[in-house]
Write a protein that holds these residues in place. Sequence first.
Motif, mmCIF file in Angstrom:
data_model
loop_
_atom_site.group_PDB
_atom_site.id
_atom_site.type_symbol
_atom_site.label_atom_id
_atom_site.label_comp_id
_atom_site.label_asym_id
_atom_site.label_seq_id
_atom_site.Cartn_x
_atom_site.Cartn_y
_atom_site.Cartn_z
ATOM 1 N N THR A 170 -3.315 9.973 -2.135
ATOM 2 C CA THR A 170 -4.016 9.594 -0.903
ATOM 3 C C THR A 170 -5.161 10.551 -0.612
ATOM 4 O O THR A 170 -6.263 10.127 -0.249
ATOM 5 C CB THR A 170 -3.026 9.559 0.276
ATOM 6 O OG1 THR A 170 -2.002 8.595 -0.001
ATOM 7 C CG2 THR A 170 -3.725 9.171 1.569
ATOM 8 N N ARG A 229 2.150 3.461 -3.190
ATOM 9 C CA ARG A 229 1.235 4.072 -4.160
ATOM 10 C C ARG A 229 1.636 5.469 -4.604
ATOM 11 O O ARG A 229 1.410 5.833 -5.762
ATOM 12 C CB ARG A 229 -0.195 4.092 -3.619
ATOM 13 C CG ARG A 229 -0.428 4.948 -2.382
ATOM 14 C CD ARG A 229 -1.899 4.928 -1.959
ATOM 15 N NE ARG A 229 -2.102 5.634 -0.703
ATOM 16 C CZ ARG A 229 -2.014 5.065 0.498
ATOM 17 N NH1 ARG A 229 -1.735 3.773 0.599
ATOM 18 N NH2 ARG A 229 -2.216 5.779 1.587
ATOM 19 N N ASP A 240 0.828 -1.207 0.000
ATOM 20 C CA ASP A 240 0.000 0.000 0.000
ATOM 21 C C ASP A 240 0.862 1.255 0.000
ATOM 22 O O ASP A 240 0.563 2.246 -0.668
ATOM 23 C CB ASP A 240 -0.911 0.026 1.232
ATOM 24 C CG ASP A 240 -1.898 -1.120 1.272
ATOM 25 O OD1 ASP A 240 -2.286 -1.616 0.194
ATOM 26 O OD2 ASP A 240 -2.274 -1.539 2.378
ATOM 27 N N THR A 277 -4.131 3.171 -9.882
ATOM 28 C CA THR A 277 -2.864 2.758 -9.268
ATOM 29 C C THR A 277 -3.018 1.586 -8.308
ATOM 30 O O THR A 277 -2.258 0.619 -8.376
ATOM 31 C CB THR A 277 -2.224 3.947 -8.527
ATOM 32 O OG1 THR A 277 -1.928 4.982 -9.480
ATOM 33 C CG2 THR A 277 -0.930 3.525 -7.846
ATOM 34 N N MET A 278 -3.972 1.642 -7.391
ATOM 35 C CA MET A 278 -4.104 0.573 -6.409
ATOM 36 C C MET A 278 -4.442 -0.762 -7.068
ATOM 37 O O MET A 278 -3.967 -1.823 -6.637
ATOM 38 C CB MET A 278 -5.172 0.927 -5.360
ATOM 39 C CG MET A 278 -4.778 2.052 -4.411
ATOM 40 S SD MET A 278 -3.186 1.801 -3.578
ATOM 41 C CE MET A 278 -3.423 0.219 -2.781
ATOM 42 N N SER A 307 2.450 5.967 -8.587
ATOM 43 C CA SER A 307 1.596 6.858 -9.383
ATOM 44 C C SER A 307 2.312 8.132 -9.816
ATOM 45 O O SER A 307 1.927 8.761 -10.798
ATOM 46 C CB SER A 307 0.355 7.243 -8.573
ATOM 47 O OG SER A 307 0.723 8.008 -7.430
ATOM 48 N N ILE A 324 -1.166 -2.113 -8.628
ATOM 49 C CA ILE A 324 -0.266 -2.630 -7.591
ATOM 50 C C ILE A 324 -0.732 -4.006 -7.121
ATOM 51 O O ILE A 324 0.043 -4.961 -7.054
ATOM 52 C CB ILE A 324 -0.199 -1.652 -6.400
ATOM 53 C CG1 ILE A 324 0.509 -0.356 -6.808
ATOM 54 C CG2 ILE A 324 0.516 -2.294 -5.210
ATOM 55 C CD1 ILE A 324 0.400 0.751 -5.776
#
Length: 434
Positions: free
Chosen positions: A213, A203, A200, A228-229, A207, A232
């Motif tokens: 966030t 990120r 996590d 992005t998440m 990105s 990943i």
Amino acid sequence: MKKKLLGTMAVAIGFSLVLSACGSKSGSSDNSSDGKETITFINHKTDWTSNGKWDEYIKEFNQKYPDINVKVETITDYAGQMKIRMNSKDYGDVFMLPDTVKPQDFNKFVEPIGKQNELEEKYMGLSNKSYEGITYGLPIAINATGLLVNKKLFEEAGIKEFPKTPEEFISALKTIKKKNPDVIPLYTNYASNWAMANWDFVRVGASGNPDITNEMTSDKAPFAEGKTMNTIYKLLYDVTKEGLTEKDPSTTDWEQSKQDLADGKIAVMVLGSWAIQQVQELAEDPEDIAFETFPMTAEDGKQYITVAPDYNIAINVNSEHKEAARKFVEWFINDSNYAKDTGAISAVKGKYYPDALKSMQDTGVEFIEANPAPEGKESLFSDIVNASEIGLDTTDKTKQRIVDAAKGNTNESFDDIMDDLNKKWSNAIDEVTK
């Protein structure tokens, strides 16, 4: 896109810690039997108790402050045990501020350090332990989050340049596995319940967006394909499904993994830069161990690596020795060699960068720090995380779920998991912002 890059902030500034008027003075000053004032410092570095490093630090501190005794207490399950202890007033005079404390509750547990805008002239990484313009803890160090690598295994497999995309990364791991079937290309550390949170933490760098966030607090589908998440997590899923991780994730062993990476039995682990020195010390040739950025390239064609604070050192608001505690905090941040001794970046601007990260800068990788939350929304992200119960940034929960699905231990598909995460995240936003 404006990026908050550490390289632009590395300006050498001489200073001493600003002790703002917003912090109250020490309460009673009970002395120990030897006539000295005694404070208790609670922290997570248990290895430094066994190897005598904390004894060395306290001896150095006493050269400057001979009238202050420091009792060092270390805890293995630091976050878990401190969450319990902080239900009382018994959590030391100086301690590492756990992430379980919500920003809006800082003043209930922590003595203010000073005004954030003034302290930011001298320190990096103050955002996550500041609230409404007041800073409650100072970073003991700044860490990058990326990949800890046995580069010798890559070189022996004929891989001369570290992969820059998920596809290149998977191909490289397959090549390593083909070259040496006994090597675990990527070790998940599934059983640790903390290590996989690093998936996590990457990120921001993955990105290239320092506001990712903050943007997630209004994005009701941050795990959708193409974001992005999702990318990943898909890499974690694909690497596992391709058989490029350990055979039985439930039996992973953090301490043994460090030795195995040093010995060339593991090629890659997703970790913070704080682990570089620990593994290098175990390796026959420390030069075999390197640190690399997560294999993703930002939209601008550049590669970035996330940098963020380690634990923040803080003062117990209930301490009866606040003045002595402040002296210790000041010494620890400004005078000790903690960042250097742990292979991290100093929170003091311009003070120290480890060689492993300097070499990364030489290849064109840029360090990037998350932008602070807008005023009044400092706790919004953590509130959404808690309401969603998906373990983002806090536990290995979702990452373990992905590994289980990729291993075939559950009937979930990757898309099923991402759809569920989006639903939970969306509901959490509605719950928190209603």
